[in-house]
Design a protein around this motif. Structure first.
Motif, PDB file in Angstrom:
ATOM      1  N   LEU A 129      47.474  29.735  46.755  1.00 53.73           N
ATOM      2  CA  LEU A 129      48.433  29.873  45.663  1.00 53.73           C
ATOM      3  C   LEU A 129      48.435  31.300  45.149  1.00 53.73           C
ATOM      4  CD1 LEU A 129      47.432  26.727  43.560  1.00 53.73           C
ATOM      5  CD2 LEU A 129      49.033  26.834  45.468  1.00 53.73           C
ATOM      6  N   PHE A 130      49.622  31.833  44.924  1.00 58.29           N
ATOM      7  CA  PHE A 130      49.797  33.119  44.273  1.00 58.29           C
ATOM      8  C   PHE A 130      50.245  32.818  42.856  1.00 58.29           C
ATOM      9  CE2 PHE A 130      53.064  36.610  43.464  1.00 58.29           C
ATOM     10  CZ  PHE A 130      52.134  37.498  42.964  1.00 58.29           C
ATOM     11  N   LEU A 131      49.416  33.164  41.897  1.00 58.61           N
ATOM     12  CA  LEU A 131      49.721  32.938  40.489  1.00 58.61           C
ATOM     13  C   LEU A 131      50.218  34.249  39.901  1.00 58.61           C
ATOM     14  CD1 LEU A 131      46.414  31.035  39.703  1.00 58.61           C
ATOM     15  CD2 LEU A 131      48.605  30.045  40.349  1.00 58.61           C
ATOM     16  N   TYR A 132      51.389  34.216  39.284  1.00 54.89           N
ATOM     17  CA  TYR A 132      52.031  35.422  38.783  1.00 54.89           C
ATOM     18  C   TYR A 132      52.419  35.220  37.326  1.00 54.89           C
ATOM     19  CZ  TYR A 132      55.601  39.016  38.163  1.00 54.89           C
ATOM     20  OH  TYR A 132      56.331  40.075  37.687  1.00 54.89           O
ATOM     21  N   GLU A 133      51.918  36.087  36.476  1.00 58.29           N
ATOM     22  CA  GLU A 133      52.321  36.080  35.068  1.00 58.29           C
ATOM     23  C   GLU A 133      53.085  37.368  34.807  1.00 58.29           C
ATOM     24  OE1 GLU A 133      50.535  36.195  30.535  1.00 58.29           O
ATOM     25  OE2 GLU A 133      49.197  35.630  32.155  1.00 58.29           O
ATOM     26  N   GLY A 134      54.351  37.213  34.537  1.00 58.34           N
ATOM     27  CA  GLY A 134      55.214  38.359  34.275  1.00 58.34           C
ATOM     28  C   GLY A 134      55.424  38.568  32.795  1.00 58.34           C
ATOM     29  N   VAL A 188      54.183  37.039  52.471  1.00 59.24           N
ATOM     30  CA  VAL A 188      54.292  36.133  51.327  1.00 59.24           C
ATOM     31  C   VAL A 188      55.195  36.740  50.254  1.00 59.24           C
ATOM     32  CG1 VAL A 188      53.013  35.075  49.417  1.00 59.24           C
ATOM     33  CG2 VAL A 188      52.086  34.982  51.734  1.00 59.24           C
ATOM     34  N   LEU A 189      55.011  38.021  49.970  1.00 60.88           N
ATOM     35  CA  LEU A 189      55.729  38.635  48.854  1.00 60.88           C
ATOM     36  C   LEU A 189      57.166  39.042  49.173  1.00 60.88           C
ATOM     37  CD1 LEU A 189      52.965  40.799  47.193  1.00 60.88           C
ATOM     38  CD2 LEU A 189      53.950  38.665  46.374  1.00 60.88           C
ATOM     39  N   ALA A 190      57.444  39.481  50.391  1.00 62.21           N
ATOM     40  CA  ALA A 190      58.785  39.992  50.710  1.00 62.21           C
ATOM     41  C   ALA A 190      59.904  39.019  50.321  1.00 62.21           C
ATOM     42  CB  ALA A 190      58.872  40.374  52.184  1.00 62.21           C
ATOM     43  N   PRO A 191      59.789  37.727  50.641  1.00 62.09           N
ATOM     44  CA  PRO A 191      60.888  36.814  50.284  1.00 62.09           C
ATOM     45  C   PRO A 191      61.023  36.556  48.783  1.00 62.09           C
ATOM     46  CG  PRO A 191      59.473  35.840  51.970  1.00 62.09           C
ATOM     47  CD  PRO A 191      58.803  37.070  51.491  1.00 62.09           C
ATOM     48  N   ILE A 192      59.965  36.784  48.009  1.00 65.24           N
ATOM     49  CA  ILE A 192      60.047  36.450  46.579  1.00 65.24           C
ATOM     50  C   ILE A 192      60.163  37.670  45.672  1.00 65.24           C
ATOM     51  CG2 ILE A 192      58.871  34.230  46.852  1.00 65.24           C
ATOM     52  CD1 ILE A 192      56.324  35.550  45.716  1.00 65.24           C
ATOM     53  N   ILE A 193      60.219  38.863  46.244  1.00 72.50           N
ATOM     54  CA  ILE A 193      60.341  40.069  45.404  1.00 72.50           C
ATOM     55  C   ILE A 193      61.564  40.016  44.500  1.00 72.50           C
ATOM     56  CG2 ILE A 193      60.852  42.554  45.536  1.00 72.50           C
ATOM     57  CD1 ILE A 193      58.543  42.750  47.526  1.00 72.50           C
ATOM     58  N   PRO A 194      62.749  39.617  44.990  1.00 75.51           N
ATOM     59  CA  PRO A 194      63.889  39.527  44.074  1.00 75.51           C
ATOM     60  C   PRO A 194      63.641  38.571  42.900  1.00 75.51           C
ATOM     61  CG  PRO A 194      64.646  39.460  46.337  1.00 75.51           C
ATOM     62  CD  PRO A 194      63.139  39.339  46.371  1.00 75.51           C
ATOM     63  N   THR A 195      62.970  37.461  43.171  1.00 73.33           N
ATOM     64  CA  THR A 195      62.646  36.499  42.115  1.00 73.33           C
ATOM     65  C   THR A 195      61.666  37.112  41.120  1.00 73.33           C
ATOM     66  OG1 THR A 195      62.990  34.661  43.621  1.00 73.33           O
ATOM     67  CG2 THR A 195      61.676  34.211  41.654  1.00 73.33           C
ATOM     68  N   LEU A 196      60.643  37.804  41.638  1.00 79.99           N
ATOM     69  CA  LEU A 196      59.634  38.400  40.763  1.00 79.99           C
ATOM     70  C   LEU A 196      60.240  39.444  39.841  1.00 79.99           C
ATOM     71  CD1 LEU A 196      56.656  38.814  43.270  1.00 79.99           C
ATOM     72  CD2 LEU A 196      56.986  37.018  41.556  1.00 79.99           C
ATOM     73  N   ARG A 197      61.237  40.154  40.298  1.00 83.20           N
ATOM     74  CA  ARG A 197      61.893  41.172  39.448  1.00 83.20           C
ATOM     75  C   ARG A 197      62.514  40.547  38.198  1.00 83.20           C
ATOM     76  NH1 ARG A 197      61.963  45.874  42.236  1.00 83.20           N
ATOM     77  NH2 ARG A 197      62.277  45.794  44.488  1.00 83.20           N
ATOM     78  N   ASN A 198      62.897  39.283  38.292  1.00 87.79           N
ATOM     79  CA  ASN A 198      63.559  38.602  37.176  1.00 87.79           C
ATOM     80  C   ASN A 198      62.619  37.813  36.278  1.00 87.79           C
ATOM     81  OD1 ASN A 198      66.144  39.494  37.959  1.00 87.79           O
ATOM     82  ND2 ASN A 198      66.249  37.882  39.499  1.00 87.79           N
ATOM     83  N   LEU A 199      61.359  37.726  36.640  1.00 84.54           N
ATOM     84  CA  LEU A 199      60.420  36.902  35.851  1.00 84.54           C
ATOM     85  C   LEU A 199      59.763  37.705  34.741  1.00 84.54           C
ATOM     86  CD1 LEU A 199      58.708  34.879  38.702  1.00 84.54           C
ATOM     87  CD2 LEU A 199      60.590  34.178  37.233  1.00 84.54           C
TER      88      LEU A 199
END
Length: 85
Positions: free
Chosen positions: A42-47, A74-85
């Motif tokens: 699991l990658f846990l991300y708190e933005g 793992v990160l390449a597909p979710i980078i756009p999502t992470l930018r918005n969190l």
């Protein structure tokens, strides 16, 4: 270095690789974590929202690949999502 087992030192190295990729892509975060959960990692991300987001992937698919390749895949597909969190 290819991943041969998932243990605490390996999780720590994966965490460091994730930090590097996030910084390279200018993705801000308050906290991140990599944890083992059964047959998944699991990658846990708190933005900026202070909400913890969880992204899962197969532990078995992590074996035999380099830590950098794993972090990027793992990160390449979710980078756009992470930018918005």
């Amino acid at each position: 270095m290819n991943i041969t087992s998932i243990d605490q030192p390996t999780l720590h190295l994966i965490h460091k690789a994730f930090e590097i990729i996030l910084k390279d892509h200018h993705i801000p975060y308050k906290k991140i974590g990599i944890v083992e959960d059964g047959n998944q990692l699991l990658f846990l991300y708190e933005g900026k929202s202070e909400k913890v987001h969880v992204f899962k992937w197969s532990k078995a698919q992590s074996l035999g690949v380099s830590i950098g390749v794993l972090a990027q895949s793992v990160l390449a597909p979710i980078i756009p999502t992470l930018r918005n969190l």
